[in-house]
Enzyme design. Structure first.
Site, PDB file in Angstrom:
ATOM      1  N   CYS A 279      20.480  52.185  28.696  1.00 16.39           N
ATOM      2  CA  CYS A 279      21.217  51.720  29.867  1.00 16.39           C
ATOM      3  C   CYS A 279      20.304  50.959  30.805  1.00 16.39           C
ATOM      4  O   CYS A 279      19.077  51.030  30.716  1.00 16.39           O
ATOM      5  CB  CYS A 279      21.807  52.904  30.652  1.00 16.39           C
ATOM      6  SG  CYS A 279      22.880  53.989  29.707  1.00 16.39           S
TER       7      CYS A 279
ATOM      8  N   ASP B 207       3.098  18.705  53.550  1.00 19.84           N
ATOM      9  CA  ASP B 207       4.477  18.262  53.666  1.00 19.84           C
ATOM     10  C   ASP B 207       4.869  18.125  55.143  1.00 19.84           C
ATOM     11  O   ASP B 207       4.619  19.022  55.958  1.00 19.84           O
ATOM     12  CB  ASP B 207       5.389  19.273  52.973  1.00 19.84           C
ATOM     13  CG  ASP B 207       6.842  18.866  53.012  1.00 19.84           C
ATOM     14  OD1 ASP B 207       7.260  18.111  52.127  1.00 19.84           O
ATOM     15  OD2 ASP B 207       7.552  19.296  53.950  1.00 19.84           O
TER      16      ASP B 207
END
Length: 488
Positions: free
Chosen positions: A34, A438
């Site tokens: 599971c 940037d």
């Protein structure tokens, strides 16, 4: 993580979905495995054992739970935050390399012997490359069984099985059901559209779709990408053909519609869509680290779960990064759209306005440089890049070594740190790529009271590692100006 038994038991007992995909719980009494968040009553700790992969569970003789469907868990975030051999191999396996080229092809791509790769995968994942690929084929088969009306023989070969018998045996071994029984469990209300697959792409919460889909929509190249009726849509160049993906954000999954010219491309298309949307990330780990900086904490608390918008095609993104050097987003989209119209392969899209695949490096290498509406120095950058991509001198892929590829990019004319790092961040998937030069990042840093000079900002960002690419997303979100690709 699967070796930390106490931590795994706590995750299972609390049904913590954050750990889905990190490890799998195998129950010794039922021989079922599971996901940690399985809704059934947790077994006794002494009846649990833990494995790092679904393939390892299957090799040990466990069958997938019919309630929690562990094979549909998000992928482990380990493979997208690491650059070692095992992580690169896992990214290639998810991209279908073993099914197309075999284990020798996987080894060739990575530059190691098959024995070395098998030994390292077995040591860390409890399964070799063939078992990992088999687990992926089983999941592909189930998707086709449940979402199409195709005959089982066609599904078997589309999922990558070499024979009907191997297909039947694998489905029974993994799901404890025959292919026909799996199809009979499909909801009676399921609507099947010929030629189109509808599926759910799971993710770890939280997920903030604003920057993810907003950035993809804002930079979309006309003809290749579009935002339509609440969905991001784009064309896909795939190993056996082409496709169109339509991706819509939902509260607990991404709704995905795929139209493929060849169903053998299904696992690759899913893998590339997940990678583009960064769906295997662990947002809690990322955000907890970034919150340690008091300047970033308010941004994280305001909109947690930001992802890094990536790409479905590394070479395409590198070309678009060059087209976007020192121009606005609108200009970059215009340049790219002209190349698409002139050199892209046409596609049909009855549901929208997509018209072409982005041109391949080989097609772009044949473009007359004089026809490019850009400065001569950037033409040189463009032609050098596409020539090296076309002849294989430069290879950009999920298996790329981030450090070596950066060095290769920086050796090309017209490539500076910004271009190399934006490719590393969005094409190669480096979670620690950073863009201190940037313009938008520097402006956001100044507004927040962070250092705004590249050197000082880089020093401050050392505390954000290894998640600086995610910090970039939070910083970009503070900038209300249009995206501009100014640095080189």
């Amino acid at each position: 993580m699967h070796t930390d038994t106490e931590r795994c038991v706590r995750a299972v007992q609390s049904k913590d979905a954050r750990f889905d995909g990190w490890f799998f719980t195998a129950v010794l009494t039922t021989r079922i495995y599971c996901r940690p968040s399985c809704p059934v009553v947790p077994p006794k700790p002494e009846n649990m054992t833990f494995y790092p992969s679904a393939a390892a569970c299957q090799q040990a003789g466990f069958r997938a739970c019919k309630r929690c469907r562990p094979d549909t868990s998000p992928g482990s975030p380990e493979w997208n935050q690491r650059a070692d051999l095992v992580a690169r191999a896992m990214r290639l396996i998810a991209d279908g390399t073993v099914d197309r080229e075999g284990v020798p092809g996987l080894a060739s791509r990575l530059g190691y012997s098959t024995r070395q790769i098998e030994r390292q995968l077995l040591a860390e994942l409890g399964a070799g490359p063939l078992a990992l690929a088999r687990a992926q084929r089983a999941q592909t088969a189930r998707l086709l069984i449940e979402t199409t009306a195709l005959p089982m023989a066609e599904i078997a070969f589309a999922a990558g099985f070499s024979s009907i018998r191997a297909f039947n045996d694998t489905v029974r071994d993994v799901f404890a059901l025959s292919p026909s029984e799996l199809r009979n469990r499909r909801p009676k209300t399921a609507v099947l559209t010929p030629g189109t697959l509808t599926l759910r792409l799971p993710f770890r919460t939280p997920l903030n779709p604003d920057n993810l889909f907003g950035h993809l929509a804002a930079t979309a190249v006309p003809g290749v990408e579009e935002w339509r009726a609440g969905a991001y849509r784009r064309t896909l160049r795939l190993p056996y053909g082409h496709g169109i993906a339509s991706l819509t954000p939902r509260s607990d999954h991404i709704a995905c519609r795929l139209t493929l010219s060849d169903l053998r491309d299904l696992p690759v298309a899913i893998s590339r869509c997940r990678r583009m949307l960064d769906l295997d990330a662990d947002p809690v780990a990322v955000d907890d680290q970034l919150r340690t900086d008091p300047m970033l904490a308010p941004l994280v608390d305001k909109a947690p779960g930001r992802r890094v918008p990536r790409t479905v095609d590394e070479a395409e993104f590198a070309v678009r990064a060059v087209l976007g050097q020192q121009v606005s987003t609108a200009a970059a989209r215009t340049h790219a759209a002209r190349l698409v119209t002139a050199h892209g392969d046409p596609v049909d899209d009855p549901e929208g306005g997509l018209t072409h695949l982005f041109p391949s490096p080989e097609a772009l290498a044949a473009v007359d440089p004089e026809s490019l509406a850009m400065p001569r120095t950037r033409r040189t950058t463009f032609t050098t890049l596409v020539a090296q991509l076309a002849d294989g001198t430069l290879h950009l892929g999920v298996e790329s070594d981030w450090t070596e590829t950066r060095a290769q990019l920086l050796s090309l004319p017209g490539f500076g740190p910004w271009t190399a790092d934006v490719i590393a961040m969005r094409a190669l998937g480096d979670p620690d790529a950073f863009l201190p030069t940037d313009l938008g990042i520097r402006r956001a840093a100044q507004e927040l009271g962070l250092p705004s000079t590249p050197a000082a900002l880089t020093a401050r960002a050392a505390a954000w590692r290894p998640w600086r690419a995610y910090a970039v997303q939070y910083l970009w979100a503070t900038d209300s100006h249009p995206i501009n690709f100014l640095p080189v």
